[in-house]
Design a protein around this motif. Structure first.
Motif, PDB file in Angstrom:
ATOM      1  N   GLN A 100      -0.146  47.257  66.177  1.00 26.49           N
ATOM      2  CA  GLN A 100       0.143  48.161  65.084  1.00 26.49           C
ATOM      3  C   GLN A 100      -0.223  49.584  65.477  1.00 26.49           C
ATOM      4  OE1 GLN A 100       1.671  47.252  62.488  1.00 26.49           O
ATOM      5  NE2 GLN A 100       1.337  45.060  62.234  1.00 26.49           N
ATOM      6  N   ALA A 101       0.438  50.549  64.854  1.00 26.98           N
ATOM      7  CA  ALA A 101       0.059  51.946  65.063  1.00 26.98           C
ATOM      8  C   ALA A 101      -1.374  52.135  64.591  1.00 26.98           C
ATOM      9  CB  ALA A 101       1.007  52.860  64.291  1.00 26.98           C
ATOM     10  N   GLU A 102      -2.175  52.813  65.409  1.00 28.93           N
ATOM     11  CA  GLU A 102      -3.573  53.015  65.041  1.00 28.93           C
ATOM     12  C   GLU A 102      -3.671  53.807  63.740  1.00 28.93           C
ATOM     13  OE1 GLU A 102      -7.681  54.463  67.227  1.00 28.93           O
ATOM     14  OE2 GLU A 102      -6.039  53.562  68.318  1.00 28.93           O
ATOM     15  N   ASN A 103      -4.667  53.476  62.939  1.00 28.35           N
ATOM     16  CA  ASN A 103      -4.933  54.116  61.641  1.00 28.35           C
ATOM     17  C   ASN A 103      -3.923  53.728  60.570  1.00 28.35           C
ATOM     18  OD1 ASN A 103      -7.137  55.477  62.790  1.00 28.35           O
ATOM     19  ND2 ASN A 103      -5.856  57.189  63.415  1.00 28.35           N
ATOM     20  N   LEU A 104      -3.088  52.714  60.825  1.00 35.56           N
ATOM     21  CA  LEU A 104      -2.172  52.255  59.795  1.00 35.56           C
ATOM     22  C   LEU A 104      -2.932  51.690  58.599  1.00 35.56           C
ATOM     23  CD1 LEU A 104       0.827  51.753  59.009  1.00 35.56           C
ATOM     24  CD2 LEU A 104       0.603  49.492  60.064  1.00 35.56           C
ATOM     25  N   ASP A 105      -4.182  51.230  58.844  1.00 37.06           N
ATOM     26  CA  ASP A 105      -4.968  50.655  57.758  1.00 37.06           C
ATOM     27  C   ASP A 105      -5.736  51.702  56.959  1.00 37.06           C
ATOM     28  OD1 ASP A 105      -6.702  51.305  59.771  1.00 37.06           O
ATOM     29  OD2 ASP A 105      -7.790  49.402  59.770  1.00 37.06           O
ATOM     30  N   LEU A 106      -5.530  52.977  57.268  1.00 33.37           N
ATOM     31  CA  LEU A 106      -6.165  54.043  56.494  1.00 33.37           C
ATOM     32  C   LEU A 106      -5.262  54.474  55.340  1.00 33.37           C
ATOM     33  CD1 LEU A 106      -7.664  56.361  59.235  1.00 33.37           C
ATOM     34  CD2 LEU A 106      -8.951  55.221  57.434  1.00 33.37           C
ATOM     35  N   VAL A 107      -5.848  54.710  54.193  1.00 33.12           N
ATOM     36  CA  VAL A 107      -5.060  55.161  53.047  1.00 33.12           C
ATOM     37  C   VAL A 107      -5.928  56.050  52.169  1.00 33.12           C
ATOM     38  CG1 VAL A 107      -5.635  53.103  51.681  1.00 33.12           C
ATOM     39  CG2 VAL A 107      -3.596  54.410  51.132  1.00 33.12           C
ATOM     40  N   LEU A 108      -5.331  57.092  51.614  1.00 34.49           N
ATOM     41  CA  LEU A 108      -6.017  57.990  50.696  1.00 34.49           C
ATOM     42  C   LEU A 108      -5.566  57.671  49.276  1.00 34.49           C
ATOM     43  CD1 LEU A 108      -7.870  60.523  50.369  1.00 34.49           C
ATOM     44  CD2 LEU A 108      -5.769  61.865  50.344  1.00 34.49           C
ATOM     45  N   LEU A 109      -6.495  57.204  48.446  1.00 39.89           N
ATOM     46  CA  LEU A 109      -6.176  56.840  47.071  1.00 39.89           C
ATOM     47  C   LEU A 109      -6.609  57.955  46.120  1.00 39.89           C
ATOM     48  CD1 LEU A 109      -7.505  53.138  47.009  1.00 39.89           C
ATOM     49  CD2 LEU A 109      -5.226  53.952  47.631  1.00 39.89           C
ATOM     50  N   LEU A 110      -5.778  58.201  45.110  1.00 42.50           N
ATOM     51  CA  LEU A 110      -6.112  59.162  44.055  1.00 42.50           C
ATOM     52  C   LEU A 110      -6.127  58.395  42.725  1.00 42.50           C
ATOM     53  CD1 LEU A 110      -3.908  62.244  45.063  1.00 42.50           C
ATOM     54  CD2 LEU A 110      -6.313  61.842  45.565  1.00 42.50           C
ATOM     55  N   PRO A 111      -7.266  57.797  42.367  1.00 36.09           N
ATOM     56  CA  PRO A 111      -7.317  56.992  41.138  1.00 36.09           C
ATOM     57  C   PRO A 111      -7.215  57.855  39.890  1.00 36.09           C
ATOM     58  CG  PRO A 111      -9.171  56.518  42.625  1.00 36.09           C
ATOM     59  CD  PRO A 111      -8.532  57.775  43.101  1.00 36.09           C
ATOM     60  N   ARG A 112      -6.664  57.250  38.844  1.00 34.30           N
ATOM     61  CA  ARG A 112      -6.668  57.920  37.544  1.00 34.30           C
ATOM     62  C   ARG A 112      -7.942  57.588  36.774  1.00 34.30           C
ATOM     63  NH1 ARG A 112      -1.917  57.656  32.877  1.00 34.30           N
ATOM     64  NH2 ARG A 112      -2.936  59.089  31.424  1.00 34.30           N
ATOM     65  N   VAL A 113      -8.418  56.345  36.938  1.00 31.85           N
ATOM     66  CA  VAL A 113      -9.622  55.893  36.239  1.00 31.85           C
ATOM     67  C   VAL A 113     -10.513  55.140  37.220  1.00 31.85           C
ATOM     68  CG1 VAL A 113     -10.527  54.444  34.371  1.00 31.85           C
ATOM     69  CG2 VAL A 113      -8.396  55.698  34.039  1.00 31.85           C
ATOM     70  N   TRP A 114     -11.827  55.403  37.127  1.00 30.52           N
ATOM     71  CA  TRP A 114     -12.820  54.652  37.888  1.00 30.52           C
ATOM     72  C   TRP A 114     -13.503  53.654  36.957  1.00 30.52           C
ATOM     73  CZ3 TRP A 114     -14.610  55.430  43.065  1.00 30.52           C
ATOM     74  CH2 TRP A 114     -13.911  56.422  43.772  1.00 30.52           C
ATOM     75  N   GLY A 115     -13.485  52.371  37.335  1.00 28.50           N
ATOM     76  CA  GLY A 115     -14.161  51.361  36.548  1.00 28.50           C
ATOM     77  C   GLY A 115     -15.641  51.295  36.887  1.00 28.50           C
ATOM     78  N   PRO A 116     -16.416  50.527  36.121  1.00 29.77           N
ATOM     79  CA  PRO A 116     -17.865  50.416  36.371  1.00 29.77           C
ATOM     80  C   PRO A 116     -18.150  49.618  37.638  1.00 29.77           C
ATOM     81  CG  PRO A 116     -17.207  48.902  34.643  1.00 29.77           C
ATOM     82  CD  PRO A 116     -16.002  49.743  34.945  1.00 29.77           C
ATOM     83  N   PRO A 117     -19.214  49.958  38.367  1.00 26.86           N
ATOM     84  CA  PRO A 117     -19.559  49.227  39.594  1.00 26.86           C
ATOM     85  C   PRO A 117     -20.175  47.863  39.267  1.00 26.86           C
ATOM     86  CG  PRO A 117     -21.206  50.903  39.145  1.00 26.86           C
ATOM     87  CD  PRO A 117     -20.125  51.086  38.112  1.00 26.86           C
ATOM     88  N   ARG A 118     -19.959  46.891  40.187  1.00 30.91           N
ATOM     89  CA  ARG A 118     -20.548  45.560  40.046  1.00 30.91           C
ATOM     90  C   ARG A 118     -21.092  45.145  41.408  1.00 30.91           C
ATOM     91  NH1 ARG A 118     -15.365  44.932  38.418  1.00 30.91           N
ATOM     92  NH2 ARG A 118     -14.962  43.429  40.094  1.00 30.91           N
TER      93      ARG A 118
END
Length: 342
Positions: A260-278
Motif C-alpha cells: 500500500q502507499a505509505e501513510n494511506l492509514d492516516l486520516v484527518l477527522l473534523l468531528p461535529r460532536v465529541w462524546g464522553p470518554p470511556r
C-alpha cells in the motif's frame, strides 16, 4: 509546491539473492514454513522463548538472502510472540495468527515470484525535491515490534497533496535516546526550534530531500522557515463524513500482499460532536466517540501503554475548542484529530 526539481519515482529494481549467503532463498523459505507450521499445530497457547528465538534467527537469514520484506515481518512476529509470553495487555492471539498467515502467504508467493513488491527493499532512497510547504499535524512517539523506539512528526505536503513524515529512531536497547526529549530538542531542520514546533506549524523547506513514500530527510543542508500556525480545517483531505472512510478501510485492511502507499492509514477527522470518554479497565484502553454532521459515530481509541500514558489522559480530558494539544498519534487542534490506526 516543489520548485525546480524532478519528480520522485519509485525504483522497481528487484533485489537479487546474495551469492555469498550460507543458505539459499529456497532453504530459508522452507525453514520459515516449518516453523510456522509447528507454531500453529502446537497451538498459540504453547508458545515458548524458543519460538521467538527461531523467528529472530530466520529474520537474520532472510536479511542474508536479501528478502527485506520477509525479514521485517518475521521480526514483527517474533516480537508478537514475546508479548504473548509476557502476557502483555497489548498481545493478541488473533493478530499473531493473522501475522503468521500473512508470512505464509508471502512465503508461498516468493517461492513462485520475485517481484519488487514481494521482495521489498532494505533502505529507501531520498531525492532532492527543492522547496516544499509542509503543514504540521501532530506527532507520535512509539515503540515498534521490530525493536525500535522513535519519534514521528506528521505533515500535509502541499507539493504532493499527500501525507508526509519525518522520523528519528534508535534501537530500543540503545541508551541516551528519549523520544519525548527529542520532541522538544532542536531541529529537525535549521530554522525550526523543535519537532514540537514543526508538529503545529506551517513550514517552508528549501533544499528538501524526500523519498517516494513521503518521508522527509533530516539532513543538515535543509532549511526551514516557520510561516504560521497549522490550520487543519483547510487541509483538502480532511474528513467530515465518516461514510467516506469505508472504501479507505477496505484498501488498508482488505488483505492481500500488494504494498500500500505509505501513510494511506492516516486520516484527518473534523468531528461535529465529541462524546464522553470511556476507559476499559479490562482491555486497558480509552475509547471516545466522535460524531460527524450526519450523526454517524466513530470510536477513537488508545491503548494504555508507557508511550501513550499522557496521551490517554489528554484525550480523556480534551474539550472541543481547546488550544492545540498532542494525543499520541492524534493531533488535536480546534476540535480536529489526526488519527493513525495502532
Amino acid at each position: 509546491v516543489s520548485l525546480g526539481k524532478r519528480r520522485v519515482e519509485f525504483d522497481q529494481t528487484v533485489l537479487k539473492e546474495s551469492s555469498g549467503a550460507p543458505r539459499s532463498r529456497a532453504e530459508v523459505l522452507e525453514s520459515v514454513g516449518t516453523v510456522l507450521r509447528e507454531t500453529v499445530s502446537l497451538g498459540l497457547a504453547r508458545l515458548s522463548d524458543a519460538t521467538a528465538g527461531r523467528l529472530t534467527t530466520l529474520a537474520v537469514s532472510a536479511h542474508g538472502v536479501d528478502l527485506p520484506r520477509l525479514e521485517r515481518m518475521l521480526k514483527a512476529l517474533a516480537n508478537e510472540v514475546r508479548l504473548a509470553l509476557e502476557r502483555d495487555a497489548q498481545s493478541s492471539s488473533a493478530r499473531l495468527l493473522s501475522q503468521a498467515g500473512r508470512i505464509e502467504a508471502l512465503r508461498l508467493a516468493l517461492a513462485n515470484s520475485s517481484s519488487a513488491a514481494l521482495v521489498g527493499r532494505h533502505r529507501s532512497h531520498y531525492f532532492e525535491v527543492g522547496q516544499i510547504t509542509l503543514i504540521g499535524l501532530g506527532a507520535q512517539h512509539w515503540h515498534s515490534k521490530g525493536g525500535y523506539r522513535g519519534l514521528t512528526v506528521y505533515f500535509w505536503d502541499q507539493s504532493r497533496d499527500a501525507w508526509a513524515t519525518w522520523t528519528e529512531s534508535r534501537p530500543a536497547n540503545q541508551t541516551g535516546f528519549s523520544a519525548p526529549d527529542r520532541f522538544r530538542a532542536g531541529g529537525p531542520w535549521a530554522g525550526c526550534n523543535s519537532p514540537e514546533e514543526a508538529s503545529r506549524s506551517v513550514l517552508r523547506l528549501s533544499g528538501a530531500w524526500r523519498n517516494p513514500q513521503g518521508r522527509i530527510s533530516g539532513r543538515p543542508g535543509i532549511r526551514a522557515a516557520v510561516v504560521g500556525p497549522s490550520r487543519p480545517q483547510r487541509i483538502p483531505d480532511a474528513v467530515t463524513d465518516w461514510s467516506v472512510l469505508v472504501e479507505r478501510v477496505r484498501r488498508v485492511f482488505g488483505g492481500g500482499l500488494t504494498t500500500q502507499a505509505e501513510n494511506l492509514d492516516l486520516v484527518l477527522l473534523l468531528p461535529r460532536v465529541w462524546g464522553p470518554p470511556r476507559f476499559d479497565p479490562l482491555r486497558q484502553e480509552l475509547r471516545r466517540p466522535v460524531v460527524d454532521a450526519a450523526g454517524l459515530s466513530l470510536d477513537l481509541w488508545l491503548p494504555f501503554t508507557p508511550e501513550q500514558e499522557r496521551a490517554v489522559e489528554r484525550l480523556e480530558q480534551f474539550l472541543p475548542g481547546e488550544d492545540a494539544g498532542l494525543v499520541g498519534s492524534q493531533r488535536l487542534v480546534g476540535g480536529a484529530v489526526c488519527v493513525q490506526p495502532i
